[in-house]
Scaffold this active site. Structure first.
Site, short mmCIF file in Angstrom:
data_model
loop_
_atom_site.label_atom_id
_atom_site.label_comp_id
_atom_site.label_asym_id
_atom_site.label_seq_id
_atom_site.Cartn_x
_atom_site.Cartn_y
_atom_site.Cartn_z
N LYS A 143 44.08 21.04 -3.25
CA LYS A 143 44.00 22.11 -2.27
C LYS A 143 43.49 23.38 -2.95
O LYS A 143 43.98 23.76 -4.01
CB LYS A 143 45.39 22.36 -1.66
CG LYS A 143 45.41 23.35 -0.51
CD LYS A 143 46.82 23.50 0.04
CE LYS A 143 46.84 24.51 1.19
NZ LYS A 143 48.23 24.73 1.69
N HIS B 208 43.18 26.57 -1.45
CA HIS B 208 43.49 27.83 -0.77
C HIS B 208 44.99 27.92 -0.50
O HIS B 208 45.70 26.92 -0.57
CB HIS B 208 42.73 27.94 0.55
CG HIS B 208 43.10 26.86 1.53
ND1 HIS B 208 42.58 25.57 1.44
CD2 HIS B 208 43.96 26.85 2.58
CE1 HIS B 208 43.09 24.84 2.42
NE2 HIS B 208 43.94 25.59 3.12
#
Length: 225
Positions: free
Chosen positions: A104, A106
């Site tokens: 991931k 963000h």
């Protein structure tokens, strides 16, 4: 055999997780038995499953560890439910952590991990459903070690299939030799066979002589010596 092991064997049968017949494994081997942890689907089943894992982990590794790491994807619910059960049974707060298949990029929890971060000094127990080749540990080990000065205390799986891994030794023994930490299971197939062979359970014999012969023949080829 410990009481919780007997109960776990019955639990696998009741949950339709452990089956006997003709199955083709991911490895291509033709096996007379198959275990699919994905068949644990209800809240009650997951609660019990976590309790059995917690008891086995406590028996094998005690409670002097910090993190339960469950490799994606099946290891995610295993680590969560077992961390809850460990607190309920032994009063010890254990953090859970898992990896993402895709990192991931963000948000406040960006990165490869979800759950609790792993930090220097943490002692980790890895939790999986079953392992036959050790491939998932090959992927998991560097992820955990990349987090810092971390000690991996061991690996806990639900069932030791007691068959050869990549060489002539069992997968759990190969993991121990390669990585240096203990690999254990809630129960082994030897214990399953010992408990269920010609035993009537819920009005049915789960492992009759024919199934036992098929398992013996399978172990002649793929079993650990």
């Amino acid at each position: 055999m410990e009481q919780y092991k007997q109960e776990f064997i019955e639990f696998m049968v009741d949950s339709n997780v452990l089956k006997f017949g003709d199955f083709t494994l991911k490895s291509g081997r033709k096996s007379p038995f198959f275990m699919n942890a994905g068949s644990y689907v209800t809240g009650a089943q997951l609660k019990k499953l976590g309790e059995y894992y917690a008891k086995a982990i406590h028996d094998n590794f005690g409670d002097d560890f910090d993190v339960l790491f469950g490799p994606a994807y099946k290891g995610i619910p295993l680590s969560v439910t077992t961390a809850i059960a460990f607190h309920e049974l032994y009063g010890k707060e254990i953090k859970y952590c898992s990896n993402r298949k895709e990192e991931k990029d963000h948000g406040g929890d960006a990165g490869i991990l979800l759950g609790s971060p792993i930090k220097d000094g943490d002692r980790v127990v890895i939790i999986e459903d079953v392992t036959t080749s050790g491939k998932s540990i090959e992927e998991t080990f560097p992820i955990i070690k990349a987090q810092g000065n971390v000690e991996i205390l061991g690996l806990m799986v639900s069932l030791n299939r007691m068959e050869k891994g990549k060489g002539d030794k069992g997968a759990l023994d190969e993991i121990h030799e390669k990585y240096g930490f203990k690999a254990a299971a809630i129960v082994s197939m030897a214990e399953v066979i010992e408990y269920l062979h010609n035993r009537e359970y819920n009005g049915k014999v789960i492992i009759n002589d024919g199934i036992k012969e098929a398992i013996d023949a399978y172990y002649e080829v793929y079993g650990i010596k």
